[in-house]
Each structure stands twice: as structure tokens, then as C-alpha cells.
Design a protein around this motif. Structure first.
Motif, PDB file in Angstrom:
ATOM      1  N   ARG A   1       0.875  -1.029  -0.008  1.00 31.81           N
ATOM      2  CA  ARG A   1      -0.014  -0.044   0.032  1.00 31.81           C
ATOM      3  C   ARG A   1       0.844   1.053   0.082  1.00 31.81           C
ATOM      4  O   ARG A   1       1.507   1.612   1.095  1.00 31.81           O
ATOM      5  CB  ARG A   1      -1.097   0.037   1.150  1.00 31.81           C
ATOM      6  CG  ARG A   1      -2.073  -0.942   1.234  1.00 31.81           C
ATOM      7  CD  ARG A   1      -2.838  -1.067   2.458  1.00 31.81           C
ATOM      8  NE  ARG A   1      -3.685  -1.975   2.556  1.00 31.81           N
ATOM      9  CZ  ARG A   1      -4.833  -2.092   3.474  1.00 31.81           C
ATOM     10  NH1 ARG A   1      -4.690  -1.427   4.591  1.00 31.81           N
ATOM     11  NH2 ARG A   1      -5.572  -3.286   3.515  1.00 31.81           N
ATOM     12  N   HIS A   2       0.889   2.147  -1.146  1.00 32.48           N
ATOM     13  CA  HIS A   2       1.444   3.247  -1.187  1.00 32.48           C
ATOM     14  C   HIS A   2       2.976   3.054  -0.855  1.00 32.48           C
ATOM     15  O   HIS A   2       3.599   4.070   0.112  1.00 32.48           O
ATOM     16  CB  HIS A   2       0.790   4.295  -0.466  1.00 32.48           C
ATOM     17  CG  HIS A   2      -0.550   4.234  -0.767  1.00 32.48           C
ATOM     18  ND1 HIS A   2      -0.890   4.931  -2.143  1.00 32.48           N
ATOM     19  CD2 HIS A   2      -1.807   4.036  -0.381  1.00 32.48           C
ATOM     20  CE1 HIS A   2      -2.295   4.741  -2.225  1.00 32.48           C
ATOM     21  NE2 HIS A   2      -2.775   4.299  -1.356  1.00 32.48           N
ATOM     22  N   LEU A   3       3.718   2.116  -1.101  1.00 34.55           N
ATOM     23  CA  LEU A   3       5.296   1.791  -0.540  1.00 34.55           C
ATOM     24  C   LEU A   3       6.228   2.983  -1.338  1.00 34.55           C
ATOM     25  O   LEU A   3       6.285   3.109  -2.346  1.00 34.55           O
ATOM     26  CB  LEU A   3       5.598   0.777  -0.912  1.00 34.55           C
ATOM     27  CG  LEU A   3       5.234  -0.347   0.133  1.00 34.55           C
ATOM     28  CD1 LEU A   3       6.054  -1.785  -0.493  1.00 34.55           C
ATOM     29  CD2 LEU A   3       5.577  -0.208   1.385  1.00 34.55           C
ATOM     30  N   VAL A   4       6.741   3.602  -0.329  1.00 38.14           N
ATOM     31  CA  VAL A   4       8.065   4.617  -0.679  1.00 38.14           C
ATOM     32  C   VAL A   4       9.255   4.143   0.009  1.00 38.14           C
ATOM     33  O   VAL A   4       9.269   3.898   1.179  1.00 38.14           O
ATOM     34  CB  VAL A   4       7.368   5.943  -0.278  1.00 38.14           C
ATOM     35  CG1 VAL A   4       8.732   6.936  -0.649  1.00 38.14           C
ATOM     36  CG2 VAL A   4       6.329   6.452  -1.128  1.00 38.14           C
ATOM     37  N   LYS A   5      10.394   4.108  -0.805  1.00 38.97           N
ATOM     38  CA  LYS A   5      11.567   3.880  -0.031  1.00 38.97           C
ATOM     39  C   LYS A   5      12.436   5.098  -0.821  1.00 38.97           C
ATOM     40  O   LYS A   5      12.924   5.115  -1.694  1.00 38.97           O
ATOM     41  CB  LYS A   5      12.189   2.384  -0.024  1.00 38.97           C
ATOM     42  CG  LYS A   5      13.453   2.234   0.231  1.00 38.97           C
ATOM     43  CD  LYS A   5      13.230   2.360   1.977  1.00 38.97           C
ATOM     44  CE  LYS A   5      14.799   1.993   2.556  1.00 38.97           C
ATOM     45  NZ  LYS A   5      14.446   2.275   4.078  1.00 38.97           N
ATOM     46  N   ASP A   6      13.140   6.001   0.118  1.00 36.48           N
ATOM     47  CA  ASP A   6      14.204   6.772  -0.139  1.00 36.48           C
ATOM     48  C   ASP A   6      15.411   6.285   0.318  1.00 36.48           C
ATOM     49  O   ASP A   6      15.542   5.766   1.756  1.00 36.48           O
ATOM     50  CB  ASP A   6      13.652   8.155   0.485  1.00 36.48           C
ATOM     51  CG  ASP A   6      12.417   8.753  -0.117  1.00 36.48           C
ATOM     52  OD1 ASP A   6      12.272   8.309  -1.404  1.00 36.48           O
ATOM     53  OD2 ASP A   6      11.819   9.325   0.627  1.00 36.48           O
ATOM     54  N   PHE A   7      16.481   6.596  -0.374  1.00 37.45           N
ATOM     55  CA  PHE A   7      17.865   6.380  -0.208  1.00 37.45           C
ATOM     56  C   PHE A   7      18.650   7.662  -0.151  1.00 37.45           C
ATOM     57  O   PHE A   7      18.944   7.931  -1.251  1.00 37.45           O
ATOM     58  CB  PHE A   7      18.369   5.316  -0.698  1.00 37.45           C
ATOM     59  CG  PHE A   7      18.092   3.810  -0.592  1.00 37.45           C
ATOM     60  CD1 PHE A   7      18.271   3.059   0.522  1.00 37.45           C
ATOM     61  CD2 PHE A   7      17.056   3.307  -1.582  1.00 37.45           C
ATOM     62  CE1 PHE A   7      17.935   1.775   0.676  1.00 37.45           C
ATOM     63  CE2 PHE A   7      16.622   2.217  -1.559  1.00 37.45           C
ATOM     64  CZ  PHE A   7      16.825   1.328  -0.108  1.00 37.45           C
ATOM     65  N   ARG A   8      18.740   8.475   0.914  1.00 31.39           N
ATOM     66  CA  ARG A   8      19.737   9.889   0.847  1.00 31.39           C
ATOM     67  C   ARG A   8      19.076  10.682  -0.461  1.00 31.39           C
ATOM     68  O   ARG A   8      20.073  10.839  -1.285  1.00 31.39           O
ATOM     69  CB  ARG A   8      21.339   9.446   0.859  1.00 31.39           C
ATOM     70  CG  ARG A   8      21.468   8.667   1.958  1.00 31.39           C
ATOM     71  CD  ARG A   8      22.945   8.540   2.235  1.00 31.39           C
ATOM     72  NE  ARG A   8      23.570   7.989   3.269  1.00 31.39           N
ATOM     73  CZ  ARG A   8      24.854   7.343   3.473  1.00 31.39           C
ATOM     74  NH1 ARG A   8      25.889   7.784   2.573  1.00 31.39           N
ATOM     75  NH2 ARG A   8      24.948   6.758   4.664  1.00 31.39           N
ATOM     76  N   GLY A   9      17.828  10.887  -0.487  1.00 28.28           N
ATOM     77  CA  GLY A   9      17.301  11.552  -1.500  1.00 28.28           C
ATOM     78  C   GLY A   9      17.093  10.817  -2.705  1.00 28.28           C
ATOM     79  O   GLY A   9      16.338  11.753  -3.638  1.00 28.28           O
TER      80      GLY A   9
ATOM     81  N   PRO B   1       9.814   0.336   4.884  1.00 29.20           N
ATOM     82  CA  PRO B   1       9.691   1.599   3.890  1.00 29.20           C
ATOM     83  C   PRO B   1       9.728   3.043   4.665  1.00 29.20           C
ATOM     84  O   PRO B   1       9.472   2.984   6.018  1.00 29.20           O
ATOM     85  CB  PRO B   1       8.041   1.020   3.632  1.00 29.20           C
ATOM     86  CG  PRO B   1       7.760   0.308   4.680  1.00 29.20           C
ATOM     87  CD  PRO B   1       9.029  -0.419   5.164  1.00 29.20           C
ATOM     88  N   THR B   2       9.858   3.741   3.828  1.00 23.92           N
ATOM     89  CA  THR B   2       9.953   5.218   4.252  1.00 23.92           C
ATOM     90  C   THR B   2       8.511   5.607   4.502  1.00 23.92           C
ATOM     91  O   THR B   2       8.306   6.215   5.532  1.00 23.92           O
ATOM     92  CB  THR B   2      10.507   6.270   3.127  1.00 23.92           C
ATOM     93  OG1 THR B   2      11.857   5.862   2.991  1.00 23.92           O
ATOM     94  CG2 THR B   2      10.480   7.646   3.622  1.00 23.92           C
ATOM     95  N   SER B   3       7.521   5.071   3.795  1.00 21.20           N
ATOM     96  CA  SER B   3       6.224   5.170   3.986  1.00 21.20           C
ATOM     97  C   SER B   3       5.491   4.159   3.285  1.00 21.20           C
ATOM     98  O   SER B   3       5.957   3.401   2.447  1.00 21.20           O
ATOM     99  CB  SER B   3       5.508   6.730   3.845  1.00 21.20           C
ATOM    100  OG  SER B   3       5.907   6.821   2.385  1.00 21.20           O
ATOM    101  N   GLY B   4       4.164   3.777   3.865  1.00 22.04           N
ATOM    102  CA  GLY B   4       3.479   2.926   3.138  1.00 22.04           C
ATOM    103  C   GLY B   4       3.498   1.565   4.209  1.00 22.04           C
ATOM    104  O   GLY B   4       4.091   1.677   5.126  1.00 22.04           O
TER     105      GLY B   4
END
Length: 265
Positions: free
Chosen positions: A23-31, A71-74
Motif C-alpha cells: 500500500r503506497h510503498l515509498v523507499k528513499d535512500f539519501r534523496g 519503507p520510508t512510508s506505506g
């Protein structure tokens, strides 16, 4: 090239949540955003392929689904239960196992020993360092069953280091099966194989998918066409298209991004 018609996509059980859901997965790696608002639902009993060009975010998504990344979010849900806050071993205990693109077998151990070690993990044996090796005898029948399931019944005494690339893939799938998963994630199961190895592993995936849900990342579109009930195409970390193979392969966005002339074959 035709989609998997021998086994039509299973109908979702009424009132049941998807086997695996993002569900609405976001993964950020240093920008850098590796996955961008990925949402997908994989039904119980389905074989679902995730495809996309290099750098599309497929491996990151697998890490998120299996608990190797947070995940960063989700959210990630397994049969309705949220699992993205759990460590990988807890995810496995809830019924999700995975293989890796890079071989993860113990090369100095025999094929049988690799499976026995994996079978120990849900038991009390891993913490009992003083136990005799004969304690593992109770697990031997299940180990032999798994090796037969993955076509390695005649290789139990061979060192894992001496296996061919395809046989190592078979062993890795066998190790994944030691936890009796309801959902199995396979990362590039036919990568680096010749025609014979691809056919053998494709048949193996079809067998192990009976009675469970399988999600695979795969570059070989022939394998995807043969196995997958549905596919999801990633591009730049986002879902570009999702649906039945025959529908997705004709999507102009997918043709431009990934399939190219192969889609017209």
C-alpha cells in the motif's frame, strides 16, 4: 508468446484479503526514491511476476515485501496482517519465504546439510550448540521430501559448491520451502541459465506454486508468459502497468519502456 492459460488465475476468496499487499510503498535512500507509491495486491494461489528494466526498483520492492528493508512510508500486509514493521525472521514465521538473486547456499556443506540447517530454524535446535548431530535425524525425512520436490533427490551427499548454477537455484528454492511458506518470493530464479536449466527451473516453479502464492522477479519474458497469471511492470520505482500478461504486453507504455519488439513476437 502466450500467457499462462493452463492454469487460469484463481478467483479471490470472497471476503478474504489479498495474500500479499503493498500500500503506497515509498523507499528513499539519501534523496534517491527507489520505490515511489507502489500499490499492488497479489491474490492467494496466484503466480505474479514483477518485471521492469534495470534500476526499476524490483529488488528494492522485494526487500520491502520480505522485511529486509523498512519503507520510508506505506504498508505491507500478509493475509491482512501488517508486516512491514517486523524483522525478516518474524515475516518468515508468518508464512512468507524468499530466495535471493545471489546464491545463498553454504558451499562447504552437502545439499542435505543445507536443507537440514534451514529446517532447524523454527525449532529449538539452533540455540542448543551442545546437542549431538544425531538430533537432526528427526528432520531427515522432511529434508529428503524437499530434495525430491526440487529434483535433487540424487544429490543429497554432494557438496553445494559442486552443484551447477541451475542446481544451486533448485537448492535455494528447496531451502525456501523448509519453512512451509504460504507465499514464496523468487528473485530472478532463471538468471544466468541456459535453455535446459530454464526449462527445469520453470517446471519446478510450477510445481511448488501448487497450493501457495508465488511472486517472482524475472527478466526472461518466455518464463513470465508461461508462469504468470498476472504481471506488474515497474519503471523508475513506480507501477507502470499491472494486469494479465496478454493485456499488459500490448500496453504502448510498456512496449516503449521495456518489452520493445519482443512484445510483437
Amino acid at each position: 508468446m502466450t500467457a499462462n492459460t493452463a492454469h487460469p488465475a484463481p478467483a479471490p476468496p470472497p471476503g478474504r484479503p489479498p495474500a500479499l499487499e503493498a500500500r503506497h510503498l515509498v523507499k528513499d535512500f539519501r534523496g534517491f526514491r527507489a520505490t515511489n507509491d507502489v500499490t499492488l495486491g497479489i491474490e492467494e494461489g496466484e503466480i505474479h511476476a514483477i518485471i521492469g528494466p534495470n534500476g526499476a526498483g524490483k529488488t528494492t520492492l522485494f526487500h520491502l515485501l520480505s522485511g529486509f528493508l523498512t519503507p520510508t512510508s506505506g504498508e505491507v500486509r500478509l493475509f491482512g496482517e501488517r508486516i512491514d514493521t517486523l524483522p525478516p525472521h518474524a515475516v518468515v514465521r508468518r508464512g512468507l519465504s524468499r530466495s535471493f538473486q545471489i546464491s545463498s547456499v553454504f558451499p562447504s556443506m552437502t545439499v542435505r546439510e543445507n536443507v537440514l540447517v534451514a529446517l532447524q530454524s523454527p525449532t529449538r535446535l539452533p540455540g542448543q550448540f551442545w546437542s549431538r548431530l544425531s538430533t537432526l535425524d528427526a528432520l531427515a525425512p522432511r529434508a529428503e521430501e524437499i530434495l525430491a520436490d526440487v529434483g535433487l533427490e540424487g544429490a543429497h551427499a554432494r557438496l553445494a559448491a559442486d552443484l551447477s548454477h541451475g542446481e544451486k537455484r533448485q537448492l535455494e528454492i528447496g531451502i525456501s520451502l523448509t519453512q512451509d511458506p504460504r507465499v514464496l518470493l523468487l528473485d530472478e530464479p532463471t538468471s544466468g541459465m541456459g535453455t535446459e536449466g530454464i526449462a527445469r527451473v520453470t517446471g519446478l516453479v510450477e510445481r511448488v506454486a501448487r497450493g501457495r502464492t508465488v511472486v517472482l522477479v524475472e527478466h526472461n519474458m518466455g518464463v513470465v508468459a508461461q508462469l504468470a497469471h498476472r504481471i506488474t511492470v515497474l519503471q523508475y520505482g513506480a507501477v507502470l502497468a499491472s494486469g494479465r500478461y496478454d493485456d499488459v504486453r500490448r500496453d504502448p507504455r510498456v512496449i516503449e519502456a521495456y518489452l520493445g519488439e519482443e512484445a510483437h513476437a
